[in-house]
Scaffold this active site. Structure first.
Site, PDB file in Angstrom:
ATOM      1  N   LEU A   1     127.555  27.646  -9.714  1.00 29.31           N
ATOM      2  CA  LEU A   1     127.409  28.816 -10.471  1.00 29.31           C
ATOM      3  C   LEU A   1     126.116  28.315 -11.384  1.00 29.31           C
ATOM      4  O   LEU A   1     125.713  29.406 -11.810  1.00 29.31           O
ATOM      5  CB  LEU A   1     128.576  28.726 -11.259  1.00 29.31           C
ATOM      6  CG  LEU A   1     129.839  29.175 -10.696  1.00 29.31           C
ATOM      7  CD1 LEU A   1     131.101  29.256 -11.806  1.00 29.31           C
ATOM      8  CD2 LEU A   1     129.737  30.306  -9.793  1.00 29.31           C
ATOM      9  N   GLY A   2     125.835  27.212 -11.894  1.00 30.65           N
ATOM     10  CA  GLY A   2     124.718  26.617 -12.526  1.00 30.65           C
ATOM     11  C   GLY A   2     124.527  25.289 -12.546  1.00 30.65           C
ATOM     12  O   GLY A   2     125.319  24.470 -12.407  1.00 30.65           O
TER      13      GLY A   2
ATOM     14  N   PHE B   1     121.860  17.541 -17.304  1.00 28.04           N
ATOM     15  CA  PHE B   1     122.889  16.529 -16.998  1.00 28.04           C
ATOM     16  C   PHE B   1     124.032  16.972 -15.822  1.00 28.04           C
ATOM     17  O   PHE B   1     124.977  15.971 -15.653  1.00 28.04           O
ATOM     18  CB  PHE B   1     123.635  15.972 -18.293  1.00 28.04           C
ATOM     19  CG  PHE B   1     122.533  15.633 -19.281  1.00 28.04           C
ATOM     20  CD1 PHE B   1     121.888  14.463 -19.111  1.00 28.04           C
ATOM     21  CD2 PHE B   1     122.103  16.511 -20.352  1.00 28.04           C
ATOM     22  CE1 PHE B   1     120.936  13.976 -20.179  1.00 28.04           C
ATOM     23  CE2 PHE B   1     121.267  16.057 -21.223  1.00 28.04           C
ATOM     24  CZ  PHE B   1     120.585  14.757 -21.168  1.00 28.04           C
ATOM     25  N   GLY B   2     124.146  18.018 -15.544  1.00 24.06           N
ATOM     26  CA  GLY B   2     125.291  18.328 -14.582  1.00 24.06           C
ATOM     27  C   GLY B   2     125.220  19.648 -14.138  1.00 24.06           C
ATOM     28  O   GLY B   2     124.093  20.247 -14.135  1.00 24.06           O
ATOM     29  N   SER B   3     126.316  20.192 -13.415  1.00 22.13           N
ATOM     30  CA  SER B   3     126.251  21.537 -12.873  1.00 22.13           C
ATOM     31  C   SER B   3     127.735  22.133 -13.047  1.00 22.13           C
ATOM     32  O   SER B   3     128.524  21.419 -13.493  1.00 22.13           O
ATOM     33  CB  SER B   3     125.887  21.269 -11.250  1.00 22.13           C
ATOM     34  OG  SER B   3     126.932  20.380 -10.862  1.00 22.13           O
ATOM     35  N   VAL B   4     127.929  23.296 -12.825  1.00 19.36           N
ATOM     36  CA  VAL B   4     129.171  23.829 -12.730  1.00 19.36           C
ATOM     37  C   VAL B   4     129.341  24.732 -11.300  1.00 19.36           C
ATOM     38  O   VAL B   4     128.433  25.453 -10.922  1.00 19.36           O
ATOM     39  CB  VAL B   4     129.064  25.111 -13.870  1.00 19.36           C
ATOM     40  CG1 VAL B   4     130.538  25.697 -13.968  1.00 19.36           C
ATOM     41  CG2 VAL B   4     128.855  24.452 -15.389  1.00 19.36           C
TER      42      VAL B   4
ATOM     43  N   ASP C   1     127.783  22.952 -32.872  1.00 22.75           N
ATOM     44  CA  ASP C   1     126.792  23.677 -31.997  1.00 22.75           C
ATOM     45  C   ASP C   1     127.266  24.893 -31.764  1.00 22.75           C
ATOM     46  O   ASP C   1     127.112  25.691 -30.566  1.00 22.75           O
ATOM     47  CB  ASP C   1     126.767  22.835 -30.580  1.00 22.75           C
ATOM     48  CG  ASP C   1     125.765  23.234 -29.652  1.00 22.75           C
ATOM     49  OD1 ASP C   1     124.845  23.937 -30.263  1.00 22.75           O
ATOM     50  OD2 ASP C   1     125.745  22.607 -28.526  1.00 22.75           O
TER      51      ASP C   1
END
EC number: 2.7.10.1
Length: 890
Positions: free
Chosen positions: A524-525, A529-532, A655
């Site tokens: 998805l994205g 630092f990472g992904s979904v 945030d």
């Protein structure tokens, strides 16, 4: 026509004249301060021009006598232009005799010139003799000394010129307070051999009326320029890089060129230097090595020499596009569609960038269909006509571009499978069917063997393994695998190997989900630092629900990064509110022996992505659509409700921004992304103790100055988020660097009122940005004020408001499903083409989640665990708008 000059005043009897012609004009000039009245009364000048000289600031009166005409229209003219002076007077002496007066109360140099009067008679214009008016005063400068910038001890010249009248005019030069030259006739040029410091010069002009002083000119010393700054690599490819920078102070000398030095980093010994003329302050670096780290620096030069070099700026060129095409492309027909498979492409050279998804192109009826993006080496093609021939190709892509296409695969309408070769070749379906049957039988046999072995291991463990080196029998026992969610021993053991704190492990024990309980789907994205990824989670009743899985990158191996990542999940575990994102669970993805597992946080699947991407799409998407003011206020109410809940539980978010608010299927907003949040256990503040990436443009003044975070600093960020919503996703403080934000705010500046923003809404924003945290409203106050504003607005119809679309849950859409929005002709797609309104369509931020169209069925019993609220949010807002619910106040 008779002309006579006199000091005649109103009522003065006409002087005896010969019988006048049909029309006579008389112009007289009166300088009351030059001639006494007794002397002027007897002055008679017949038809001769007159020159009149007066001092600056004195009054002058001109009169014009017209005889032989009734009510003449007397006009005064100066240098050919009709005088527009309002101080004009016309007096009849007799029926055929009129006198006109023009008064100049304080004569200026601009009044000097040639004057006359004129009268029209029968289509002809009669004019008088002129009067030349000369105005005398102190000298008037036509050329004054100008500021200069010169090298040290270099000769230069200064010019000065002044005019009268009266003439002559002489010039005297001054250096500071010291007289250095003159008097000399005007114009005058001063030659200076040089200066060693900034020096001031001026000149004086003298005549009989007095003196005048010029402006003071400053002669500055030129210097070497300052180093450039804001050096940015604006565009990158595998072999080229575009660089831009801002020039430093030019040392009061025109910058002539800039030098860009480039070297491989780290430890590069060969330095490439490129000299470019300026402006513009840009440079294109060519012939770079792909996928290579470089550093560059810039200096600029003026006539005196070069500036110091700026600091080195690192960058990396992109890798090459894939060089190989996928091999062994083949097809298998099924009842549901056509399955396409091919071999995985392995990068041939280290200069190729990391390989990304595959692209599949298919042609039917001589028309190319849309390209499909596929993760992995298998695709199920459903949108084709099995009664017609089909041609398929596939290629692999990366961040640079696409590699070569594979050989076309032809799937005939008479075949059960396809073959790779020229588009018009044929193949027999019998071998393919036999091969498929053989593969199915083999797969079934292997499945039975593995199932039997697994049952034994689960039941008894693995015992009585090989003997040890010394020949003695040894018994090894491996604990039976358990898929009981209540006691996930395997995952617990893996958590022990991570080295995270015992406190964090205790918080995550009851939300651990075995890896085998869910199936990962499409990407998805991605972030820094990472992904979904999309996933299907198997629930206790055997049903599946769509979720989003947020995971760290595989190359992040530090236990501190993993613990920080899991702390966000532990933080979300404590939340239970309809406008706050809730944790589904945590899992760990096993890897090869010796490597730490990859932590995964399982979250609800938010169909419409993050609020910032949604707002941007409404304004500048491929198909923009309108968001009514009522909808925008409703977004703010939802966020205020969520933040009110968090603040009541002593949590500070740190945030809060539109990018960290998610849109559920019913278009309600949830506060999400708690990577920076902290719980306040004592007092009412938290002080940042270590360096982190912080959202500078959303931070309050006390956070920028002292790293101090409170609920009131979250209120400040909420005001900025309101501004984002009203501007439909614009960037706050555009054009202001992060390093300049504090000085900008401490100077009393704030974000400007957006167009079409109500005064009441902007007043709330402005209260959130009070320099004194105690003066900022609470989230409860903000929520009630926004509800009051929303209640005063008209109720939207279902066709006007996207909030009323799909409020009732419909059938789960298929992959790539769409949502119809007002003002959009086409539905937006999922992550396939990146053009939708989810976060996948924009530039992914630091592992922000979730975001692409899809759906998440409501979990049974979910409403029972939500905190009690007065009404459902949608119902409460509708009642407010219709006046059926009383408004509360702060």
């Amino acid at each position: 026509m008779a002309l006579r000059r006199s000091m005649g005043r109103p009522g003065l009897p006409p002087l005896p004249l010969p019988p006048p012609p049909r029309l006579g004009l008389l112009l007289a000039a009166l300088a009351s301060l030059l001639l006494p009245e007794s002397a002027a009364a007897g002055l008679k000048l017949m038809g001769a021009p007159v020159k009149l000289t007066v001092s600056q600031g004195q009054p002058v009166k001109l009169n014009c006598s017209v005889e032989g005409m009734e009510e003449p229209d007397i006009q005064w003219v100066k240098d050919g232009a009709v005088v527009q002076n309002l101080d004009q007077l016309y007096i009849p002496v007799s029926e055929q005799h009129w006198i006109g007066f023009l008064s100049l109360k304080s004569v200026e140099r601009s009044d000097a010139g040639r004057y006359w009067c004129q009268v029209e008679d029968g289509g002809e214009t009669e004019i008088s003799q002129p009067v030349w008016l000369t105005v005398e005063g102190v000298p008037f400068f036509t050329v004054e000394p100008k500021d200069l910038a010169v090298p040290p001890n270099a000769p230069f010249q200064l010019s000065c010129e002044a005019v009268g009248p009266p003439e002559p005019v002489t010039i005297v030069w001054w250096r500071g307070t010291t007289k250095i030259g003159g008097p000399a006739p005007s114009p005058s040029v001063l030659n200076v051999t040089g200066v060693t410091q900034s020096t001031m010069f001026s000149c004086e002009a003298h005549n009989l009326k007095g003196l005048a002083s010029s402006r003071t000119a400053t002669v500055h010393l030129q210097a070497l320029p300052a180093a450039p700054f804001n050096i940015t690599v604006t565009k990158l490819s595998s072999s080229n890089a575009s660089v831009a920078w801002m020039p430093g102070a030019d040392g009061r000398a025109l910058l002539q060129s800039c030098t860009v030095q480039v070297t491989q980093a780290p430890g590069g010994w060969e330095v490439l230097a490129v000299v470019v003329p300026v402006p513009p302050f840009t440079c294109l670096l060519r012939d770079l090595v792909p996928a290579t780290n470089y550093s560059l620096r810039v200096r600029c030069a003026n006539a005196l020499g070069p500036s110091p070099y700026a600091d080195w700026v690192p960058f990396q060129t992109k890798g090459l596009a894939p060089a190989s095409a996928p091999q062994n492309l083949h097809a298998i027909r099924t009842d549901s569609g056509l399955i396409l498979e091919w071999e995985e492409v392995i990068p041939e050279a280290p200069l190729e960038g990391p390989l990304g998804p595959y692209k599949l192109s298919w042609v039917q009826d001589n028309g190319t269909q849309d390209e499909l993006t596929v993760e992995g080496t298998r695709a199920n093609l459903t949108g084709w006509d099995p009664q017609k021939d089909l041609i398929v190709r596939v290629c692999v892509s990366n961040a640079v571009g696409c590699g070569p296409w594979s050989q076309p695969l032809v799937v005939s309408s008479h075949d059960r499978a396809g073959q790779q070769g020229p588009p018009h070749s044929r193949t027999s379906w019998v071998p393919v069917v036999l091969g498929v049957l053989t593969a199915l039988v083999t797969a079934a046999a292997l499945a039975l063997i593995l199932l039997r072995k697994r049952r034994k291991e689960t039941r008894f463990g693995q015992a009585f393994d090989s003997v040890m080196a010394r020949g003695e029998p040894a018994v090894h026992f491996r604990a039976a695998r358990s898929f009981n969610r209540e006691r996930p021993e395997r995952i617990e053991a893996t958590l022990d190997s991570l080295g995270i704190s015992d406190e964090l492990k205790e918080k995550l024990e009851d939300v651990l989900i075995p890896e085998q309980q869910f199936t990962l789907g499409r990407m998805l994205g991605k972030g820094e630092f990472g992904s979904v990824r999309e996933a299907q989670l198997k629930q206790e009743d055997g049903s599946f629900v769509k979720v989003a899985v947020k995971m760290l990158k595989a190359d992040i191996i530090a236990s501190s990064d993993i613990e920080e990542f899991l702390r966000e999940a532990a933080c979300m575990k404590e939340f239970d509110h309809p406008h706050v994102a809730k944790l589904v669970g945590v899992s760990l993805r096993s890897r090869a022996k010796g490597r730490l597992p990859i932590p995964m946080v399982i979250l609800p699947f938010m169909k419409h992505g993050d609020l910032h991407a949604f707002l941007l799409a409404s304004r500048i998407g491929e198909n923009p659509f309108n968001l009514p003011l009522q909808t925008l206020i409703r977004f703010m109410v939802d966020i205020a409700c969520g933040m009110e809940y968090l603040s009541s539980r002593n949590f500070i978010h740190r945030d809060l921004a539109a990018r960290n608010c998610m849109l559920a299927e019913d278009m309600t907003v949830c506060v999400a992304d708690f990577g920076l949040s902290r719980k306040i256990y004592s007092g009412d503040y938290y002080r940042q103790g270590c360096a982190s990436k912080l959202p500078v443009k959303w931070l309050a003044l006390e956070s920028l100055a002292d790293n101090l975070y409170t609920v009131q600093s979250d209120v400040w960020a909420f005001g900025v988020t309101m501004w984002e919503i009203m501007t439909r996703g614009q960037t706050p403080y555009a054009g202001i660097e992060n390093a300049e934000i504090y000085n900008y705010l401490i100077g009393g500046n704030r974000l400007k009122q957006p167009p079409e923003c109500m005064e009441d809404v902007y007043d709330l924003m402005y209260q959130c940005w009070s320099a004194d945290p105690k003066q900022r409203p609470s989230f409860t106050c903000l929520r009630m004020e926004l509800e009051n504003i929303l209640g005063q607005l008209s109720v939207l119809s279902a066709s006007q408001d996207p909030l009323y679309i799909n409020i009732e849950r419909a059938e789960e859409p298929t992959a790539g499903g769409s949502l119809e929005l007002p003002g959009r002709d086409q539905p937006y797609s999922g992550a396939g083409d990146g053009s939708g309104m989810g976060a996948v369509g924009g530039t992914p931020s630091d592992c922000r989640y979730i975001l692409t169209p899809g759906g998440l069925a409501e979990q049974p019993g979910q409403a029972e665990h939500q905190p009690e609220s007065p009404l459902n949010e949608t119902q409460r807002l509708l009642l407010l708008q219709q006046g059926l619910l009383p408004h509360s106040s702060c």
